[in-house]
Structures are given as structure tokens and as C-alpha cells.
Design a protein around this motif. Structure first.
Motif, PDB file in Angstrom:
ATOM      1  N   HIS A 143       0.855  -1.192   0.000  1.00  0.00           N
ATOM      2  CA  HIS A 143       0.000   0.000   0.000  1.00  0.00           C
ATOM      3  C   HIS A 143       0.888   1.238   0.000  1.00  0.00           C
ATOM      4  O   HIS A 143       1.996   1.194   0.545  1.00  0.00           O
ATOM      5  CB  HIS A 143      -0.912  -0.005   1.237  1.00  0.00           C
ATOM      6  N   ILE A 144       0.388   2.355  -0.592  1.00  0.00           N
ATOM      7  CA  ILE A 144       1.253   3.533  -0.672  1.00  0.00           C
ATOM      8  C   ILE A 144       1.334   4.323   0.635  1.00  0.00           C
ATOM      9  O   ILE A 144       2.252   5.103   0.830  1.00  0.00           O
ATOM     10  CB  ILE A 144       0.849   4.489  -1.822  1.00  0.00           C
ATOM     11  N   SER A 145       0.355   4.119   1.552  1.00  0.00           N
ATOM     12  CA  SER A 145       0.490   4.854   2.813  1.00  0.00           C
ATOM     13  C   SER A 145       0.456   3.933   4.043  1.00  0.00           C
ATOM     14  O   SER A 145       1.103   4.240   5.041  1.00  0.00           O
ATOM     15  CB  SER A 145      -0.600   5.932   2.938  1.00  0.00           C
ATOM     16  N   ASN A 146      -0.243   2.819   3.975  1.00  0.00           N
ATOM     17  CA  ASN A 146      -0.283   1.916   5.138  1.00  0.00           C
ATOM     18  C   ASN A 146       0.925   0.997   5.152  1.00  0.00           C
ATOM     19  O   ASN A 146       1.232   0.387   4.139  1.00  0.00           O
ATOM     20  CB  ASN A 146      -1.504   1.001   5.068  1.00  0.00           C
ATOM     21  N   TYR A 202      -3.441   3.950 -21.287  1.00  0.00           N
ATOM     22  CA  TYR A 202      -3.772   2.954 -20.253  1.00  0.00           C
ATOM     23  C   TYR A 202      -4.933   2.062 -20.713  1.00  0.00           C
ATOM     24  O   TYR A 202      -4.872   0.844 -20.610  1.00  0.00           O
ATOM     25  CB  TYR A 202      -4.124   3.657 -18.932  1.00  0.00           C
ATOM     26  N   GLY A 230      -5.780  -1.408 -18.881  1.00  0.00           N
ATOM     27  CA  GLY A 230      -7.231  -1.512 -18.743  1.00  0.00           C
ATOM     28  C   GLY A 230      -7.800  -2.239 -17.529  1.00  0.00           C
ATOM     29  O   GLY A 230      -8.976  -2.115 -17.236  1.00  0.00           O
ATOM     30  N   PRO A 288      -7.796  -0.349 -12.100  1.00  0.00           N
ATOM     31  CA  PRO A 288      -8.477   0.937 -11.908  1.00  0.00           C
ATOM     32  C   PRO A 288      -7.751   1.904 -10.969  1.00  0.00           C
ATOM     33  O   PRO A 288      -8.026   3.102 -10.979  1.00  0.00           O
ATOM     34  CB  PRO A 288      -9.842   0.525 -11.348  1.00  0.00           C
ATOM     35  N   LYS A 289      -6.812   1.384 -10.177  1.00  0.00           N
ATOM     36  CA  LYS A 289      -6.057   2.267  -9.308  1.00  0.00           C
ATOM     37  C   LYS A 289      -5.286   3.322 -10.127  1.00  0.00           C
ATOM     38  O   LYS A 289      -4.905   4.366  -9.609  1.00  0.00           O
ATOM     39  CB  LYS A 289      -5.089   1.423  -8.472  1.00  0.00           C
ATOM     40  N   TYR A 305      -6.401   5.368 -12.157  1.00  0.00           N
ATOM     41  CA  TYR A 305      -7.123   6.642 -12.178  1.00  0.00           C
ATOM     42  C   TYR A 305      -6.888   7.470 -10.923  1.00  0.00           C
ATOM     43  O   TYR A 305      -7.096   8.667 -10.905  1.00  0.00           O
ATOM     44  CB  TYR A 305      -8.625   6.388 -12.330  1.00  0.00           C
ATOM     45  N   LYS A 306      -6.485   6.826  -9.858  1.00  0.00           N
ATOM     46  CA  LYS A 306      -6.268   7.544  -8.605  1.00  0.00           C
ATOM     47  C   LYS A 306      -4.886   8.185  -8.551  1.00  0.00           C
ATOM     48  O   LYS A 306      -4.596   9.014  -7.697  1.00  0.00           O
ATOM     49  CB  LYS A 306      -6.416   6.588  -7.413  1.00  0.00           C
ATOM     50  N   SER A 336      -6.979  17.269   1.036  1.00  0.00           N
ATOM     51  CA  SER A 336      -7.322  15.956   0.492  1.00  0.00           C
ATOM     52  C   SER A 336      -6.211  14.948   0.750  1.00  0.00           C
ATOM     53  O   SER A 336      -5.095  15.104   0.247  1.00  0.00           O
ATOM     54  CB  SER A 336      -7.542  16.074  -1.017  1.00  0.00           C
ATOM     55  N   PRO A 337      -6.492  13.902   1.535  1.00  0.00           N
ATOM     56  CA  PRO A 337      -5.463  12.894   1.780  1.00  0.00           C
ATOM     57  C   PRO A 337      -5.025  12.187   0.495  1.00  0.00           C
ATOM     58  O   PRO A 337      -3.853  11.857   0.325  1.00  0.00           O
ATOM     59  CB  PRO A 337      -6.137  11.909   2.744  1.00  0.00           C
ATOM     60  N   ALA A 338      -5.984  11.984  -0.428  1.00  0.00           N
ATOM     61  CA  ALA A 338      -5.646  11.262  -1.663  1.00  0.00           C
ATOM     62  C   ALA A 338      -4.716  12.085  -2.552  1.00  0.00           C
ATOM     63  O   ALA A 338      -3.938  11.530  -3.320  1.00  0.00           O
ATOM     64  CB  ALA A 338      -6.924  10.908  -2.413  1.00  0.00           C
ATOM     65  N   VAL A 339      -4.810  13.418  -2.451  1.00  0.00           N
ATOM     66  CA  VAL A 339      -3.889  14.262  -3.225  1.00  0.00           C
ATOM     67  C   VAL A 339      -2.572  14.405  -2.460  1.00  0.00           C
ATOM     68  O   VAL A 339      -1.497  14.338  -3.031  1.00  0.00           O
ATOM     69  CB  VAL A 339      -4.517  15.643  -3.517  1.00  0.00           C
ATOM     70  N   VAL A 388      -0.953  12.427  -0.467  1.00  0.00           N
ATOM     71  CA  VAL A 388      -0.027  11.291  -0.459  1.00  0.00           C
ATOM     72  C   VAL A 388       0.906  11.344  -1.680  1.00  0.00           C
ATOM     73  O   VAL A 388       2.080  10.987  -1.590  1.00  0.00           O
ATOM     74  CB  VAL A 388      -0.774   9.949  -0.357  1.00  0.00           C
TER      75      VAL A 388
END
Lengths: 538, 83
Positions: free
Chosen positions: A220-223, A390, A395, A398-399, A401-402, A461-464, A466
Motif C-alpha cells: 500500500h502507498i500509505s499503510n 492505459y 485496462g 483501476p487504481k 485513475y487515482k 485531500s489525503p488522496a492528493v 499522499v
């Protein structure tokens, strides 16, 4: 060949010299206080300088002080000399001014008259150990006589709001490894050490960096990995089964998951009875400075015969046993392990001792690098854009897109590379990822700033956030390809291929590395980006 | 509250690019199986609730109950919204 630490300095809210800092820790003093910043709704506990320090000023001050420290030991180093390599450790550098890390680094090195290109290690929270590891390797390979390794991060709205959005900050003084721990505190400090591989400089003085390794959780990128996969692997690379370490200077951030992960790794490595401590209760998490500051404090305290108390610790709070104490304990021996872990799934372990190294280390030069395959992506080669590429070629992830654009670019380039390099073998344990960038996460930094732009529109935003760490792309690639080996991210002000190849070649000093996915990865905007990556073998 | 709008907000906030509102079952779990969401997504949903509905969730552990499904989330928002 032994690489030794021959001088050092710490400038922190607890003091302006190494000695003052070591004495503060010995006496149990902490600079953690409640702070408020303008335009921020919530207060936070942190260890901050009384007078604000800029990134460049702080770096210059700690390097000057370390050079003075060397002089006081009879070692005279010309900081402008071509035999001096500058390695900087920082996660966000001068983000308040939105300055590139490499630009700040060159301001510092040119201040000292250096004509060599400095390297910035931006490997999230393990940067300070990664920087020492890079210096160790570069000195072993003979690229410099001295390495000046300096780390600093300045706390401000950007970083504090990001950690708040992650709900990672403790509302009180942190309690590493304790049952009631509830998060970390941030901190500011600048720290510097000077290394040499030259046995004729101050012979017999200083600690030897015996070995070091970086390994990735690939989960995982943060955990952090719950079972401590990356940390365990890094530890296993550096421990000597014949020699019980004196102590382990842990990361010990006091978040629920970090301390649990570290305890798991330490226990699984068979080290649960080795005295283990965290310094976060004195300094908070000083990010880019942490690896350097905490190493210096650890080595000096052990030299004085004591192992620091884990300030804030009262009761065991991890499911794996680990030997933590709220009091200082006597140090027996001089063989020390330092651990750090960070976002992007990276984990570092370094080992120090007062014994010179007697085992040979494999060093190869850049000429010995064999390019297995390579890929180049730029807007000209990808006119359809990254998302269309992509959808056409991948294809099913889907991660994608995040991800921020830097990660998307690295992801697409690595997809092609790994396909081309596929030899049917499993490279999950032996392929390192080493990326170099100029702008790093600047595009995402801007995107994050927009989420905290004004008090009326303040939704960090936590998603931004990280992705504002440039090394996250190495973590994304590790997860995608299940690579548990080293992941490193370096920031250079220019695409200096000679330096890049030298660094890639030094990665093979790690005995576990058999191939390296490496190269240049830079993103400015959709019209300006470049991925120039290859898979190398020795 | 408008479930369709909430689903669009979720898709937008979590960059679920391949999904349309009708792909998300109102009663299906948001986490675990299904959408493949992770801990950062959970934090991002907390931001969503504050941004659009003025709900401040101090303890992220509460999210576990609230984000069980889109319907659960909608009920919580209806009961606690301040805007």
C-alpha cells in the motif's frame, strides 16, 4: 573499506550542537508544544524552531556547524573541493515557496563553492537513511573523498494539513510503542554528518556504517505492511547472526500501524529482546532530518554508555513483543541498528559499529551496466494521452485513475519495460526500482495547495497529499509488480546521465539486487513530460 | 437526499473513472469487496461529507459504520448535515 562518520551536527529546538541535543535527550527534555498556524482550523502538537528557519538557511547552518565539528577534531575539509559530494535529505524542502528540491540543493552547495551536482534523496520518511546509504555507496565506489549528508524539513501549513487529513497527528505528546498511542507529532530539525572512506583521515575515529538496505512492503502507498514485510527484509540484509546488536533505534512514530509493523518485523527477525527505542517523544517526526538526527543521537548516547528512554512509553502496546523502556538503560556493546519506514511502502535499515569493515563489498562501475531493455515516453510518443494509452494497453488496474500524473507516467513506462524484460523468472525479491526526477511531485503539490487554498475552501485531500511525495511512484510500481527489493527516488536539478549511471551502478552493492528498473521520470504538465527508463543488469 | 448525486460525488472524489452511478448497489458494502476501496478512500469520504454536507467527523473509526453502504451513508448525512 570502511566508511566512517567523522563529524556531525544537530540543530533543533533542543539545541544548536550535537552535544546539547544529546544532553537534552539524556535529561528527558522535549520540545513538543501545542502550536497554531494562521488559516488553519486545528491546533497541533509539534517540536518547532522558535525563529522560523528557511530550508536553505537551515541546511547551510548545520553543514557549517558540522565542518566546525570536523575542524575541532583536527580534520580540515574544503567544502568547495571537487572531492566532496553533497547528499541532501528532504521530503518537501522549500515547499512554502514552491521551489524545486534540486534548486534549493544547488543554492546550498554553491554557497559552499561546490561545483559538483548535489543529489537530493526524497524517499519520504526514510530519506535520512537512504541519504547515508547513497553516500556510503558513492564513497565505497570512489566517487568522492568526503560526503556531506544533511537533512531538513520545515513544518508549515502544507505538511501539517496533509498529516491532519490523514488523521495521523496525536492531539497530545506522542507515545511510541505504548498501548495508548494515538498518532505522531511533527518536528523541525536540521542535521548533518560528514563521512569518509579514507583511512588516513582521523584514523580509528568515528563509527563505521557497516551496511544498509532498503526494502519495500509492496502492499500500500500509505499503510505499512501489518506483518512488517519490507522492514523485516531490510533488517535481514544488515543483521549479523553472530553478533547481537546493542540496540535498535526504531522509527517509532507512535501511529498505531507503524509501531505494530516495526514490532512485528523486529520480532520476526529474532530481535525482540534487543533494547529498542524511539526518539519521537523528544523531537517529533523531523521527516527529512529524522534518519540523520536519530542516528547521531543514537551513536553518541551509546558511546556514553546509555540507551535513550522512549519518552511517552508506559505500557506494552504491540501484539509482537519488543524490548522498549520508558527509562534509559545501560548500553552493552557498540553495534547499532537504525530503522525507518515511510510512505510509498519503503523501509530502511542501517547498521553501525565501532569496528572497521573487514568483508569486501562488490562495487561495479557504470561501464559494467548492461541494458536489458529500455522505454522512452514523451507527449510526442504518446499523442493519445496517458489515460487513452492505459485503456488501450492495460485496462484492468483501476487504481491507475487515482494516481497523480507522475505515477501514471511511471506506471505506463514500467508496464512496457516489465513486459519486455520478462524472462519467466520471479524478480519480486531481487529487482530494485531507482528513479531520478527534476520536478518530482510539483504538479501534485500545486493540486494539493488548491485543496487548502483559503480558509473558506479548506478541505485538505489525503488522496492528493499522499502523491506530494515524489517517491510514491516507486511504491506504486513495487505494488503493481510485487517487487519487495529496494525502492529509491532521487531529485537532480538536471538530467545528468553520468551521475545517474554512477548511482544506478552503486545499487548493485546491495547483495540482494540482481537487476534495477531505473532512469529518468519527470512531469511538468501534459505537454511536458518524459520517462526514460530501462532495466539494468551488472 | 439525492442518492444519485451522492454516488456521483463518491465517483468524483475517489476517481472511480470506470464506474457509473448505476454500477454502485445502494446496499452493497463500499469497502472490502466490491469497489476495492482502501483506507485513503475512507479518509477522502470524510472530506466529502465535510465539503458538501458540513459534517465534521473527528474519529475516522466511526467511518466504518457510516460507509457500510451508500444507503447507510445517505442516512447518516440526512441526520447530521449542516448544509
Amino acid at each position: 573499506m570502511s566508511v566512517r562518520i567523522i563529524a556531525d551536527n544537530i540543530i533543533s529546538p533542543l539545541g544548536e550542537t550535537t552535544d546539547a541535543n544529546v544532553e537534552s535527550v539524556r535529561q528527558g527534555r522535549s520540545a513538543l508544544r501545542v502550536h497554531r498556524l494562521p488559516d488553519m482550523p486545528e491546533a497541533f502538537v509539534a517540536s518547532l524552531f522558535e525563529q522560523p528557519v528557511t530550508f536553505v538557511e537551515g541546511m547551510i547552518r548545520t553543514i557549517e556547524a558540522a565542518l566546525d565539528n570536523a575542524r575541532s577534531r583536527g580534520i580540515s575539509i574544503d567544502p568547495a573541493g571537487d572531492d566532496v559530494l553533497y547528499v541532501f535529505s528532504s521530503t518537501k524542502g522549500n515547499v512554502a515557496e514552491m521551489q524545486r528540491l534540486g534548486t534549493s540543493a544547488e543554492e546550498v552547495s554553491t554557497h559552499f563553492g561546490s561545483r559538483r551536482r548535489p543529489v537530493v534523496v526524497s524517499n519520504a520518511c526514510i530519506s535520512g537513511l537512504s541519504a547515508q546509504l547513497l553516500a556510503l555507496r558513492m564513497l565505497r565506489a570512489g566517487y568522492a573523498r568526503y560526503a556531506i549528508v544533511a537533512g531538513l524539513d520545515v513544518q508549515g501549513r502544507f505538511i501539517v494539513s496533509g498529516f491532519q487529513s490523514f488523521k495521523a497527528l496525536s492531539p497530545e505528546e506522542c507515545r511510541p510503542f505504548d498501548g495508548d498511542r494515538c498518532g505522531l507529532n511533527l518536528g523541525e530539525a536540521a542535521a548533518c554528518m560528514i563521512l569518509t572512506a579514507d583511512d588516513t583521515v582521523a584514523p580509528g575515529q568515528g563509527w563505521t556504517i557497516r551496511d544498509g538496505a532498503v526494502r519495500n512492503d509492496a502492499v500500500h502507498i500509505s499503510n505499512p505492511s501489518r506483518t512488517g514485510e519490507g522492514c523485516l527484509r531490510a533488517l535481514q540484509q544488515v543483521i549479523d547472526p553472530e553478533c547481537r546488536p546493542t540496540c535498535i533505534s526504531a522509527h517509532g512514530t507512535a501511529t498505531l500501524y507503524n509501531d505494530e509493523m516495526e514490532a512485528a518485523a523486529i520480532d520476526r527477525a529474532g530481535l525482540s529482546e534487543v533494547p529498542t527505542f524511539s526518539l519521537k517523544g523528544y523531537y517529533g517526526h523531523t521527516m527529512g532530518a529524522a534518519g540523520i538526527l536519530e542516528t547521531i543521537i543514537t551513536l553518541h548516547s551509546v558511546c556514553q554508555g546509555w540507551i535513550p528512554a522512549t519518552r511517552g512509553y508506559a505500557e506494552e502496546g504491540t501484539s509482537h513483543p519488543v524490548c522498549v523502556s520508558g527509562h534509559k538503560v545501560p548500553a552493552q556493546g557498540r553495534d547499532v541498528i537504525k530503522l525507518l519506514s515511510g510512505f510509498g511502502g519503503c523501509n530502511a535499515a542501517l547498521r553501525y559499529s565501532d569496528q572497521a569493515l573487514d568483508t569486501p563489498v562488490r562495487t561495479i562501475g557504470p561501464d559494467a551496466l548492461r541494458t536489458l531493455c529500455s522505454v522512452h515516453l514523451s507527449p510526442a510518443e504518446m499523442p493519445e494521452g496517458m489515460t487513452a494509452r492505459y485503456k488501450a494497453q492495460v485496462g484492468d488496474y483501476p487504481k491507475f485513475y487515482k494516481m497523480d500524473p507522475l505515477c501514471k507516467l511511471g506506471f505506463l513506462a514500467a508496464e512496457e519495460l516489465v513486459r519486455m524484460a520478462n524472462d519467466g523468472a520471479d524478480h519480486s525479491e531481487d529487482r530494485a526500482i531507482v528513479l531520478f526526477t527534476r520536478n518530482g511531485s510539483m504538479a501534485d503539490d500545486q493540486a494539493y495547495l488548491e485543496t487548502i487554498s483559503s480558509p473558506d475552501a479548506y478541505y485538505p485531500s489525503p488522496a492528493v497529499f499522499v502523491y506530494t511525495l515524489p517517491n510514491i511512484v516507486t511504491g506504486e510500481l513495487a505494488i503493481r509488480h510485487h517487487y519487495h527489493c529496494e525502492t529509491s527516488c532521487y531529485v537532480l536539478e538536471e538530467k545528468d546521465w553520468s551521475l545517474i549511471h554512477n548511482i544506478i551502478a552503486t545499487t548493485f552493492q546491495d547483495r540482494g539486487v540482481k537487476s534495477v528498473l531505473a532512469g529518468w521520470l519527470d512531469y511538468v504538465d501534459d505537454e511536458h513530460y518524459e520517462a526514460d527508463l530501462a532495466v539494468y543488469e551488472p | 437526499m439525492n442518492i444519485e448525486e451522492l454516488k456521483n460525488q463518491i465517483i468524483d472524489a475517489l476517481n472511480l473513472e470506470d464506474l457509473k452511478p448505476e454500477d454502485i448497489d445502494n446496499d452493497a458494502p463500499l469497502f472490502g469487496e466490491g469497489l476495492g476501496l482502501d483506507s485513503i478512500d475512507a479518509l477522502e469520504l470524510i472530506v466529502l461529507m465535510e465539503k458538501y454536507y458540513g459534517i465534521k467527523l473527528q474519529n475516522p473509526a466511526e467511518g466504518k459504520q457510516i460507509f457500510k453502504s451508500v444507503n447507510c451513508m445517505a442516512e447518516y448525512i440526512d441526520a447530521h448535515r449542516t448544509k
